[in-house]
Enzyme design. Structure first.
Site, PDB file in Angstrom:
ATOM      1  N   ASP A  15     -34.246  10.332 -64.154  1.00 40.72           N
ATOM      2  CA  ASP A  15     -32.827  10.654 -64.298  1.00 40.72           C
ATOM      3  C   ASP A  15     -32.647  12.163 -64.300  1.00 40.72           C
ATOM      4  OD1 ASP A  15     -32.599   8.004 -64.579  1.00 40.72           O
ATOM      5  OD2 ASP A  15     -31.901   8.008 -66.665  1.00 40.72           O
ATOM      6  N   TYR A  16     -33.620  12.838 -64.910  1.00 34.14           N
ATOM      7  CA  TYR A  16     -33.535  14.283 -65.025  1.00 34.14           C
ATOM      8  C   TYR A  16     -33.561  14.951 -63.641  1.00 34.14           C
ATOM      9  CZ  TYR A  16     -34.727  19.050 -66.316  1.00 34.14           C
ATOM     10  OH  TYR A  16     -34.731  20.406 -66.438  1.00 34.14           O
ATOM     11  N   GLU A  17     -34.528  14.532 -62.831  1.00 35.47           N
ATOM     12  CA  GLU A  17     -34.611  15.092 -61.477  1.00 35.47           C
ATOM     13  C   GLU A  17     -33.333  14.807 -60.696  1.00 35.47           C
ATOM     14  OE1 GLU A  17     -38.828  14.653 -59.506  1.00 35.47           O
ATOM     15  OE2 GLU A  17     -38.559  13.118 -61.050  1.00 35.47           O
ATOM     16  N   ASP A  68     -30.327  14.395 -61.912  1.00 28.25           N
ATOM     17  CA  ASP A  68     -29.246  15.254 -62.402  1.00 28.25           C
ATOM     18  C   ASP A  68     -29.345  16.667 -61.852  1.00 28.25           C
ATOM     19  OD1 ASP A  68     -28.166  13.184 -63.756  1.00 28.25           O
ATOM     20  OD2 ASP A  68     -29.025  13.721 -65.702  1.00 28.25           O
ATOM     21  N   SER A 103      -7.962 -18.642 -54.163  1.00 32.11           N
ATOM     22  CA  SER A 103      -8.553 -19.131 -55.395  1.00 32.11           C
ATOM     23  C   SER A 103      -9.619 -20.167 -55.006  1.00 32.11           C
ATOM     24  CB  SER A 103      -7.398 -19.776 -56.141  1.00 32.11           C
ATOM     25  OG  SER A 103      -7.616 -19.888 -57.449  1.00 32.11           O
ATOM     26  N   LYS A 111     -21.291 -18.258 -60.098  1.00 28.57           N
ATOM     27  CA  LYS A 111     -19.897 -17.845 -60.230  1.00 28.57           C
ATOM     28  C   LYS A 111     -19.803 -16.799 -61.335  1.00 28.57           C
ATOM     29  CE  LYS A 111     -15.243 -19.722 -60.285  1.00 28.57           C
ATOM     30  NZ  LYS A 111     -14.609 -18.905 -61.323  1.00 28.57           N
ATOM     31  N   ARG A 157      -7.490  -8.338 -56.801  1.00 31.18           N
ATOM     32  CA  ARG A 157      -6.990  -9.554 -56.186  1.00 31.18           C
ATOM     33  C   ARG A 157      -5.476  -9.689 -56.320  1.00 31.18           C
ATOM     34  NH1 ARG A 157      -9.058 -15.621 -57.409  1.00 31.18           N
ATOM     35  NH2 ARG A 157      -7.129 -16.226 -58.388  1.00 31.18           N
ATOM     36  N   GLU A 177     -17.252  -9.312 -57.034  1.00 29.40           N
ATOM     37  CA  GLU A 177     -16.855  -9.354 -58.427  1.00 29.40           C
ATOM     38  C   GLU A 177     -17.344  -8.080 -59.118  1.00 29.40           C
ATOM     39  OE1 GLU A 177     -15.341 -12.220 -58.705  1.00 29.40           O
ATOM     40  OE2 GLU A 177     -15.040 -12.467 -60.861  1.00 29.40           O
ATOM     41  N   TYR A 187     -20.133 -10.958 -52.135  1.00 32.44           N
ATOM     42  CA  TYR A 187     -20.605 -12.221 -51.593  1.00 32.44           C
ATOM     43  C   TYR A 187     -19.799 -12.797 -50.431  1.00 32.44           C
ATOM     44  CZ  TYR A 187     -17.401 -13.167 -55.434  1.00 32.44           C
ATOM     45  OH  TYR A 187     -16.346 -13.115 -56.283  1.00 32.44           O
ATOM     46  N   LYS A 227     -20.531 -23.260 -51.084  1.00 29.30           N
ATOM     47  CA  LYS A 227     -19.783 -22.937 -49.866  1.00 29.30           C
ATOM     48  C   LYS A 227     -20.419 -23.633 -48.666  1.00 29.30           C
ATOM     49  CE  LYS A 227     -18.684 -18.469 -51.847  1.00 29.30           C
ATOM     50  NZ  LYS A 227     -19.031 -17.055 -51.954  1.00 29.30           N
ATOM     51  N   CYS A 268     -18.115  -2.615-101.136  1.00 25.85           N
ATOM     52  CA  CYS A 268     -18.735  -2.335-102.421  1.00 25.85           C
ATOM     53  C   CYS A 268     -18.603  -0.839-102.628  1.00 25.85           C
ATOM     54  CB  CYS A 268     -20.213  -2.736-102.416  1.00 25.85           C
ATOM     55  SG  CYS A 268     -21.100  -2.002-103.799  1.00 25.85           S
TER      56      CYS A 268
HETATM   57  P1  AMP Z   1     -10.794 -18.980 -60.159  1.00 27.74           P
HETATM   58  O1  AMP Z   1     -10.395 -17.623 -60.689  1.00 27.74           O
HETATM   59  O2  AMP Z   1     -11.301 -19.903 -61.221  1.00 27.74           O
HETATM   60  O3  AMP Z   1      -9.776 -19.563 -59.224  1.00 27.74           O
HETATM   61  O4  AMP Z   1     -12.092 -18.710 -59.272  1.00 27.74           O
HETATM   62  C1  AMP Z   1     -12.027 -17.915 -58.139  1.00 27.74           C
HETATM   63  C2  AMP Z   1     -12.698 -16.621 -58.409  1.00 27.74           C
HETATM   64  O5  AMP Z   1     -14.094 -16.784 -58.653  1.00 27.74           O
HETATM   65  C3  AMP Z   1     -12.673 -15.717 -57.230  1.00 27.74           C
HETATM   66  O6  AMP Z   1     -11.484 -14.999 -57.154  1.00 27.74           O
HETATM   67  C4  AMP Z   1     -13.844 -14.801 -57.472  1.00 27.74           C
HETATM   68  O7  AMP Z   1     -13.387 -13.626 -58.108  1.00 27.74           O
HETATM   69  C5  AMP Z   1     -14.699 -15.537 -58.460  1.00 27.74           C
HETATM   70  N1  AMP Z   1     -16.102 -15.673 -58.028  1.00 27.74           N
HETATM   71  C6  AMP Z   1     -17.181 -15.375 -58.800  1.00 27.74           C
HETATM   72  N2  AMP Z   1     -18.326 -15.585 -58.144  1.00 27.74           N
HETATM   73  C7  AMP Z   1     -18.005 -16.017 -56.897  1.00 27.74           C
HETATM   74  C8  AMP Z   1     -18.780 -16.364 -55.739  1.00 27.74           C
HETATM   75  N3  AMP Z   1     -20.113 -16.344 -55.746  1.00 27.74           N
HETATM   76  N4  AMP Z   1     -18.093 -16.738 -54.639  1.00 27.74           N
HETATM   77  C9  AMP Z   1     -16.731 -16.767 -54.631  1.00 27.74           C
HETATM   78  N5  AMP Z   1     -15.958 -16.445 -55.680  1.00 27.74           N
HETATM   79  C10 AMP Z   1     -16.573 -16.067 -56.828  1.00 27.74           C
HETATM   80 ZN    ZN Z   2     -23.209  -2.992-104.022  1.00 27.67          ZN
END
Ligand code: AMP
Ligand code: ZN
Length: 666
Positions: free
Chosen positions: A31-33, A35, A80, A113, A134, A170, A222, A285, A421
């Site tokens: 970390d020093y180097e 910095d 979502s 998740k 989002r 995320e 992701y 997915k 106390c």
């Molecule tokens: P929800 O908020 O319950 O509708 O879940 C959707 C959210 O899960 C998304 O907006 C992402 O921010 C989050 N998420 C976390 N991990 C993943 C992942 N591996 N793939 C897709 N979404 C994810």
């Molecule tokens: Zn005491």
């Protein structure tokens, strides 16, 4: 080497080290180097504003202020996810997929998740162009300045990337990073944050990106979206993203059947606490992008993805007993002693009950059946009582009235939740706790002395307070249990060496309530000696930036106590540093007392941070944004036009670097 190449090569080098450390987790230099190199680059950039680059690694330290986060429309909507809770749910989903796709093979990618704040990053020509939250899925907030400080977010990509694309992920705080942040808050007398998720999303909306830079945020990515990406599947996308320099989830698995998916789910449901981050389920997915396209979206979620939510981790057990702990400040914490129960892979026997209010709120009674839950914190908490199982004999808890260690009657101050106390100088855990704090690494850092030895020395009546450490003699220590000539010698040496510790750390070591590391630094800088601090009134103290009434009262209280004065006088006699040394003071004046500066732009002679330090060393105040309270704006090259307009509107004089230096040397 000419300046331009020097700057370029430093930037490349630092970018690579950043990547090694924050993405690969395999640092190659200290970390020093790091910095030193960063500082070198900062200085070169300050001297040569013509080579300014908004994506230089120096941008990571922050300093940009965003007053209003601009609303931005997502080019590709952020959807979502639909939720599932069982293998049946997953099988139903598979049937729906086959109804649309026909009888073809479907492969799945399983990912964790992550529980954080979702984020969309836009890259254009390999450069991070925008970072947007989002929001409602259609529109989010532009938080680019803040996201640029997150070290694992690449500012420039490597390899063969598409011309323009969005990548989603995320922003998370690791449990370890979160715990550290809270530790610091508690030391500064502030309330701890509730959980990593809210803290991560709150951090994105801080106005000062330098504050964001201090937080150990990470970004896991992701999902790639865009047009003409030349990527065929989710799995390939993850591999590509990794090649371009992104931090992608370590754990992702390609599965051929829903049964394999369930294996992944079951495995991680059991092992979720081995991970550095919190997760609340798995995301499954459909792997092929062609199939994803065919499946499309419902009104709110893709048909090709499904979240599998873990069951919340609760267990029920019996409250056997409430015990009470005494901390170094005398604060009493009630602890629930539970019938041991298995929760998320560990046996739980104890849970914190925080204070009397919490006990009343839960209406918890000894013998009750209670529900415990593992939250973000390591210690589980009791979330509710199962009243259907309460015995008719269960009596309300009568809160402890006397200290379990010294029998002194407990007190509770107006407006505070905790009982105390008050027997500061006679209560053993308070006495040893204060000494243990005094010797700890961030305080006096006394080598050769540990917590247990402190207890032993106290038990043997060799020390009653931390000043007594300085009169310990080798001959007194050697006869003690487990002490040899060598260890006694080391202890005395360690104590001697602590006389070199600078005043700000001594001030922290004194253990004044609410005076944590940062507050101690602030006070040391402002007052410069313990004698000056001793004279300060509550009103004076609160006029110091960042010092609130709670801290101010605590400082005044400390010095009103005869015993503390006596101990401090003894420390002085033994040679402990109770003021900032003269050579450190040399450059410190009160020239700018009462003057507030805003520093903006790129300068020739000094870096922005150096200018700020000059102001503070001369007792001036540095503010991050222009207001009617600003005395001067020190403007360099590239000062933002909106800042300029604001200064003009408020009639705040704008001065150059040279004019500033003239003021300083006048
Ligand atoms: P929800 O908020 O319950 O509708 O879940 C959707 C959210 O899960 C998304 O907006 C992402 O921010 C989050 N998420 C976390 N991990 C993943 C992942 N591996 N793939 C897709 N979404 C994810
Ligand atoms: Zn005491």
């Amino acid at each position: 080497m000419d300046i331009a190449s020097k700057i370029t090569s430093l930037r490349e080098e630092l970018t690579q080290h950043n990547y090694n450390y924050y993405v690969l987790d395999q640092p190659e230099i200290s970390d020093y180097e790091f910095d030193i190199k960063l500082k070198e680059l900062q200085e070169l950039e300050a001297k040569h504003p013509e080579f300014y680059d908004a994506n230089s690694p120096t941008i990571r330290v922050g300093g940009m202020v965003t007053k209003n986060f601009e609303t931005v429309t997502h080019e590709h909507r952020m959807y979502s996810l639909d939720n599932s809770y069982s293998i049946e749910d997953l099988e139903d989903w598979e049937k729906r997929l086959q109804r649309i796709l026909g009888d073809v093979e479907v492969n799945y990618v399983c990912e964790l998740k992550y529980d954080g704040a979702s984020m969309s990053l836009t890259y254009e020509s390999g450069i991070l162009a925008r970072a947007v939250t989002r929001g409602d899925g259609f529109q989010g907030d532009d938080v680019t300045n803040n996201v640029k400080t997150i070290r694992s977010v690449p500012l420039k990509l490597k390899g063969d990337f598409p011309e323009k694309f969005d990548i989603r992920g995320e922003i998370v705080l690791s449990l370890e990073g979160f715990a550290k942040m809270n530790q610091e808050r508690i030391e500064a007398g502030e309330d701890p944050y509730m959980n990593p998720r809210n803290t991560a999303s709150g951090s994105l909306k801080l106005q000062d990106s330098a504050e964001v830079a201090k937080r150990p945020l990470e970004c896991l990515l992701y999902n790639i979206t865009g047009n003409n990406l030349a990527i065929e599947s989710q799995h390939e996308g993850l591999l590509k993203a990794k090649e371009w320099g992104f931090k992608v989830p370590e754990v992702a698995r390609l599965c051929k059947t829903t049964a394999e998916v369930m294996d992944f789910v079951n495995y991680w449901e059991e092992h979720r606490h081995d991970l550095p981050y919190e997760i609340d389920g798995v995301v499954v997915k459909v792997n092929s992008f062609r199939q994803q396209e065919e499946l499309g979206y419902t009104a709110k979620a893709p048909r090709w993805a499904m979240a599998y939510k873990f069951k919340s981790e609760q267990a029920s057990t019996t409250l056997e007993r409430i015990s009470y702990q005494v901390g170094r400040t005398g604060a009493i914490t009630p602890v629930a002693n539970l019938k041991p129960v298995l929760l998320a892979g560990t046996i739980v026997k104890r849970a914190s009950l925080h204070n009397a209010d919490q006990i009343a709120k839960l209406d918890i009674r000894v013998g009750d059946t209670v529900f415990v839950e593992k939250g973000g914190e390591i210690i589980p908490k009791i979330i509710a009582v199962d009243f259907t199982k309460r015995s008719v004999n269960a009596a309300p808890v009568k809160y402890l009235e006397h200290c379990p260690e010294c029998e002194t009657e407990l007190i509770r101050k107006e407006g505070e939740a905790q009982h105390y106390c008050p027997n500061q100088y006679g209560c053993p855990p308070q006495i040893t706790g204060r000494i243990q704090h005094f010797i700890s690494r961030k305080a006096m850092d006394i080598e050769g002395l540990g917590g247990e030895t402190v207890e032993l020395l106290h038990k043997e009546k060799l020390i009653e307070n931390y000043a007594d450490l300085y009169i310990l003699k080798k001959e007194d220590i050697i006869p003690l249990e487990r002490m040899a000539e060598k260890s006694a010698e080391n202890l005395v040496k360690g104590v001697e060496k602590s006389k070199e510790i600078p005043f700000e750390r001594v001030l922290y070591a004194l253990g004044i309530r609410f005076v944590g590391e940062t507050v101690a630094k602030k006070l040391a800088k402002e007052y410069k000696s313990i004698d000056a601090l001793k004279q300060a009134s509550v009103e004076e103290l609160v006029s110091v930036d960042e010092i609130g009434v709670k801290i101010a009262e605590s400082v005044v209280d400390f010095f009103q106590n005869e015993k503390n004065i006596e101990i401090v006088d003894r420390l002085r006699k033994y040679g402990v540093q109770l003021e900032i040394l003269a050579d450190k003071l040399e450059n410190i004046t009160e020239k700018f007392k009462g003057i507030t500066f805003v520093v903006s732009g790129v300068f020739e002679k000094f870096s922005r941070n150096e200018l700020k330090k000059l102001i503070e060393d001369n007792s001036g105040k540095v503010a991050s944004s222009i207001s009617s309270k600003t005395s001067y704006v020190v403007a360099g090259d590239k000062m933002g036009p909106s800042k300029k307009a604001k200064a003009e509107k408020l009639d705040v004089p704008i001065i150059s670097e040279d004019e500033f230096l003239k003021m300083l040397h006048e």
